[in-house]
Write a protein that holds these residues in place. Structure first.
Motif, PDB file in Angstrom:
ATOM      1  N   GLY A  42       5.509 -70.851  52.740  1.00  0.00           N
ATOM      2  CA  GLY A  42       5.278 -69.583  52.048  1.00  0.00           C
ATOM      3  C   GLY A  42       5.403 -68.406  52.995  1.00  0.00           C
ATOM      4  N   LYS A  43       4.722 -67.324  52.662  1.00  0.00           N
ATOM      5  CA  LYS A  43       4.633 -66.137  53.523  1.00  0.00           C
ATOM      6  C   LYS A  43       3.309 -66.232  54.249  1.00  0.00           C
ATOM      7  N   MET A  44       3.334 -66.400  55.545  1.00  0.00           N
ATOM      8  CA  MET A  44       2.174 -66.890  56.285  1.00  0.00           C
ATOM      9  C   MET A  44       1.802 -66.018  57.471  1.00  0.00           C
ATOM     10  N   ASN A  45       0.613 -66.268  57.999  1.00  0.00           N
ATOM     11  CA  ASN A  45       0.236 -65.694  59.285  1.00  0.00           C
ATOM     12  C   ASN A  45       1.178 -66.208  60.358  1.00  0.00           C
ATOM     13  N   ASN A  46       1.394 -65.417  61.386  1.00  0.00           N
ATOM     14  CA  ASN A  46       2.310 -65.792  62.457  1.00  0.00           C
ATOM     15  C   ASN A  46       1.817 -67.065  63.151  1.00  0.00           C
ATOM     16  N   PRO A  47       2.590 -68.156  63.100  1.00  0.00           N
ATOM     17  CA  PRO A  47       2.134 -69.403  63.713  1.00  0.00           C
ATOM     18  C   PRO A  47       2.529 -69.561  65.179  1.00  0.00           C
ATOM     19  N   PHE A  48       3.278 -68.598  65.735  1.00  0.00           N
ATOM     20  CA  PHE A  48       3.866 -68.769  67.054  1.00  0.00           C
ATOM     21  C   PHE A  48       2.862 -68.448  68.168  1.00  0.00           C
ATOM     22  N   TYR A  49       3.029 -69.130  69.266  1.00  0.00           N
ATOM     23  CA  TYR A  49       2.174 -68.916  70.440  1.00  0.00           C
ATOM     24  C   TYR A  49       2.449 -67.532  71.030  1.00  0.00           C
ATOM     25  N   LYS A  50       1.368 -66.755  71.199  1.00  0.00           N
ATOM     26  CA  LYS A  50       1.469 -65.419  71.770  1.00  0.00           C
ATOM     27  C   LYS A  50       0.516 -65.353  72.963  1.00  0.00           C
ATOM     28  N   PRO A  51       1.013 -65.497  74.174  1.00  0.00           N
ATOM     29  CA  PRO A  51       0.147 -65.550  75.354  1.00  0.00           C
ATOM     30  C   PRO A  51      -0.791 -64.342  75.438  1.00  0.00           C
ATOM     31  N   GLY A  52      -2.068 -64.604  75.471  1.00  0.00           N
ATOM     32  CA  GLY A  52      -3.032 -63.510  75.565  1.00  0.00           C
ATOM     33  C   GLY A  52      -2.963 -62.531  74.414  1.00  0.00           C
ATOM     34  N   GLY A  53      -2.416 -62.971  73.269  1.00  0.00           N
ATOM     35  CA  GLY A  53      -2.241 -62.066  72.136  1.00  0.00           C
ATOM     36  C   GLY A  53      -1.056 -61.134  72.295  1.00  0.00           C
ATOM     37  N   SER A  54      -0.112 -61.477  73.158  1.00  0.00           N
ATOM     38  CA  SER A  54       1.050 -60.628  73.440  1.00  0.00           C
ATOM     39  C   SER A  54       1.830 -60.279  72.175  1.00  0.00           C
ATOM     40  N   ASP A  55       2.271 -59.019  72.101  1.00  0.00           N
ATOM     41  CA  ASP A  55       3.131 -58.570  71.005  1.00  0.00           C
ATOM     42  C   ASP A  55       4.500 -58.148  71.526  1.00  0.00           C
ATOM     43  N   LEU A  56       4.937 -58.797  72.601  1.00  0.00           N
ATOM     44  CA  LEU A  56       6.210 -58.441  73.234  1.00  0.00           C
ATOM     45  C   LEU A  56       7.370 -58.571  72.266  1.00  0.00           C
ATOM     46  N   ILE A  57       7.461 -59.703  71.550  1.00  0.00           N
ATOM     47  CA  ILE A  57       8.577 -59.894  70.619  1.00  0.00           C
ATOM     48  C   ILE A  57       8.119 -60.048  69.177  1.00  0.00           C
ATOM     49  N   TRP A  58       6.799 -60.198  68.955  1.00  0.00           N
ATOM     50  CA  TRP A  58       6.271 -60.329  67.594  1.00  0.00           C
ATOM     51  C   TRP A  58       5.173 -59.304  67.383  1.00  0.00           C
ATOM     52  N   ASP A  59       5.430 -58.308  66.544  1.00  0.00           N
ATOM     53  CA  ASP A  59       4.407 -57.336  66.186  1.00  0.00           C
ATOM     54  C   ASP A  59       3.221 -58.051  65.538  1.00  0.00           C
ATOM     55  N   ASN A  60       2.030 -57.518  65.730  1.00  0.00           N
ATOM     56  CA  ASN A  60       0.821 -58.169  65.219  1.00  0.00           C
ATOM     57  C   ASN A  60       0.765 -58.218  63.694  1.00  0.00           C
ATOM     58  N   ASP A  61       1.565 -57.417  63.013  1.00  0.00           N
ATOM     59  CA  ASP A  61       1.547 -57.411  61.541  1.00  0.00           C
ATOM     60  C   ASP A  61       2.633 -58.276  60.917  1.00  0.00           C
ATOM     61  N   ILE A  62       3.440 -58.943  61.731  1.00  0.00           N
ATOM     62  CA  ILE A  62       4.490 -59.814  61.199  1.00  0.00           C
ATOM     63  C   ILE A  62       3.871 -60.988  60.439  1.00  0.00           C
ATOM     64  N   THR A  63       4.375 -61.253  59.228  1.00  0.00           N
ATOM     65  CA  THR A  63       3.981 -62.428  58.448  1.00  0.00           C
ATOM     66  C   THR A  63       5.256 -63.174  58.053  1.00  0.00           C
ATOM     67  N   PRO A  64       5.678 -64.155  58.848  1.00  0.00           N
ATOM     68  CA  PRO A  64       6.952 -64.854  58.619  1.00  0.00           C
ATOM     69  C   PRO A  64       7.004 -65.561  57.266  1.00  0.00           C
ATOM     70  N   GLU A  65       8.244 -65.812  56.813  1.00  0.00           N
ATOM     71  CA  GLU A  65       8.473 -66.443  55.503  1.00  0.00           C
ATOM     72  C   GLU A  65       9.320 -67.700  55.689  1.00  0.00           C
ATOM     73  N   GLY A  66       8.794 -68.830  55.279  1.00  0.00           N
ATOM     74  CA  GLY A  66       9.506 -70.089  55.437  1.00  0.00           C
ATOM     75  C   GLY A  66       8.539 -71.250  55.447  1.00  0.00           C
ATOM     76  N   LEU A  67       8.715 -72.169  56.376  1.00  0.00           N
ATOM     77  CA  LEU A  67       7.824 -73.314  56.486  1.00  0.00           C
ATOM     78  C   LEU A  67       7.828 -73.844  57.906  1.00  0.00           C
ATOM     79  N   PHE A  68       6.752 -74.516  58.282  1.00  0.00           N
ATOM     80  CA  PHE A  68       6.693 -75.153  59.589  1.00  0.00           C
ATOM     81  C   PHE A  68       5.750 -76.348  59.523  1.00  0.00           C
ATOM     82  N   ALA A  69       5.945 -77.257  60.461  1.00  0.00           N
ATOM     83  CA  ALA A  69       5.053 -78.386  60.652  1.00  0.00           C
ATOM     84  C   ALA A  69       4.674 -78.422  62.129  1.00  0.00           C
ATOM     85  N   SER A  70       3.422 -78.675  62.403  1.00  0.00           N
ATOM     86  CA  SER A  70       2.967 -78.794  63.785  1.00  0.00           C
ATOM     87  C   SER A  70       2.083 -80.019  63.932  1.00  0.00           C
ATOM     88  N   TYR A  71       2.026 -80.514  65.147  1.00  0.00           N
ATOM     89  CA  TYR A  71       1.188 -81.684  65.426  1.00  0.00           C
ATOM     90  C   TYR A  71       0.469 -81.445  66.743  1.00  0.00           C
TER      91      TYR A  71
END
Length: 378
Positions: free
Chosen positions: A130-159
């Motif tokens: 769906g349209k989700m909270n950003n699941p990507f690793y952001k070191p120390g909360g970094s917003d270098l390439i991902w703005d804090n308000d980004i909500t990606p659209e798609g799907l992911f699986a993690s383990y």
């Protein structure tokens, strides 16, 4: 009389059951939200009225409200509405303007999530669509390439798997839509991540992450979400001059000193799909380094942070980078200084100052932004 008693008993059982079911339904839903009021000052040396640099002052708000509902074992759905413009993926702010006009509310999140519990045979598995909270690793909360308000659209699986008592490793694989086109090939992004987390001692925690983001079918296409703006990326005839195959490596650590927790982080990105410019330059790298002292965790708690970054023009997708520092996007450099203080448990005030330049090569044109925030959670 007996008939009346029987009917009364039946009604009691029926309505009692309905009340329990309603209560069960209610208990499965959790609501949350936040409101932020912001005063902002901007001075951009490239914006002038004649020979004078224009200074900008504005008041802004952000309102977000959402809920999650448990719909089955280890399964939930969630949604959130937010203020802001529906066409802007990197901001939920709404400026006070246009004569007391009403402000818009948009769909910010809508997703389903499966997260296996500790008792499940699939423990460690997480799946979201769906349209989700950003699941990507952001070191120390970094917003270098991902703005804090980004909500990606798609799907992911993690383990996630624990190795011993102190080490965890997490892998993520996802696919995300960037642009659907009715008469041309779509643009989508493949995301792959591997993150290791070490709790070295009771006070020392370390994380190391390696990520790869492949934005397929980007070159020779219009910039994402706003075709009229390049957001710092190199364009030719209004179209991206490069693809985006971004390799991202980051590291962060925190140590809980007696007086306050202290954190440090570094992130480095390299776009393997960047094309050389006409001058033969490869504007394909970026980095951020920063530290923090303190943490907001209750009344009278505080936090201070500082970071410095440089993000070359084609190091990442400029449209998704932080929207505040140096005017947002790529081809920027600058510092971010922030301090926060919690007056009450759910009331935090803070100020953030950004000092930098909209062009990495430019030293004469400066960009300054200052924000004063009052944030409330409920």
């Amino acid at each position: 009389m007996k008939k009346i008693l029987v009917v009364a008993c039946v009604l009691t059982v029926v309505f009692g059951s309905m009340q329990l079911q309603a209560q069960d339904w209610y208990e499965k839903i959790k609501f949350s939200g936040d409101f932020r009021n912001r005063f902002e000052y901007i001075k951009d040396d490239t914006v002038k009225n004649g020979d004078d640099v224009v200074e900008r002052f504005r008041e802004r708000l952000r309102l977000r409200i959402g809920a999650t509902a448990d719909i089955g074992k280890d399964l939930k759905v969630g949604f959130r509405f937010a203020s802001g413009e529906s066409s802007d993926p990197i901001s939920t702010n709404q400026t006070f303007s246009t004569g007391f006009s009403k402000k818009g509310i948009t769909l910010d999140l809508a997703y389903a999530e499966y997260k296996a519990s500790d008792s499940s045979s699939l423990k460690g598995l997480n799946f979201v669509v769906g349209k989700m909270n950003n699941p990507f690793y952001k070191p120390g909360g970094s917003d270098l390439i991902w703005d804090n308000d980004i909500t990606p659209e798609g799907l992911f699986a993690s383990y996630t798997r624990s190795i011993g008592d102190k080490f965890k490793i997490k892998g993520l694989l996802g696919g995300f839509w960037l642009e659907e086109r009715s008469k041309d090939a779509d643009s989508a992004m493949l995301a792959v991540e591997l993150i290791g987390s070490l709790k070295a001692t009771d006070k020392l925690n370390l994380n190391l992450g390696l990520s790869y983001f492949n934005a397929g079918n980007a070159k020779d296409k219009a910039p994402f979400f706003d075709a009229t703006k390049s957001f710092g990326n190199t364009v030719a005839g209004g179209l991206y001059a490069s693809d985006f195959d971004v390799l991202d490596i980051g590291f962060d650590l925190t140590y809980d000193f007696d007086f306050a927790p202290v954190g440090f982080f570094v992130e480095f990105v390299n776009n393997l799909g960047a094309e050389d410019t006409a001058a033969g330059d490869s504007l394909d790298t970026g980095f951020i380094v920063g530290f923090s002292i303190g943490k907001i965790k209750g009344p009278k708690s505080w936090a201070f942070s500082y970071s410095y970054r440089e993000l070359q023009a084609d190091a990442s997708i400029g449209a998704f980078a932080d929207s505040d520092i140096s005017g947002g996007g790529s081809d920027i450099k600058g510092s971010r200084i922030a301090i926060e203080y919690a007056i009450y448990k759910n009331w935090v005030v803070g100020t953030t100052v950004f000092i930098g330049s909209k062009k990495i090569e430019t030293t004469s044109d400066k960009y300054t932004r200052a924000q004063l925030d009052a944030s409330f959670k409920f």
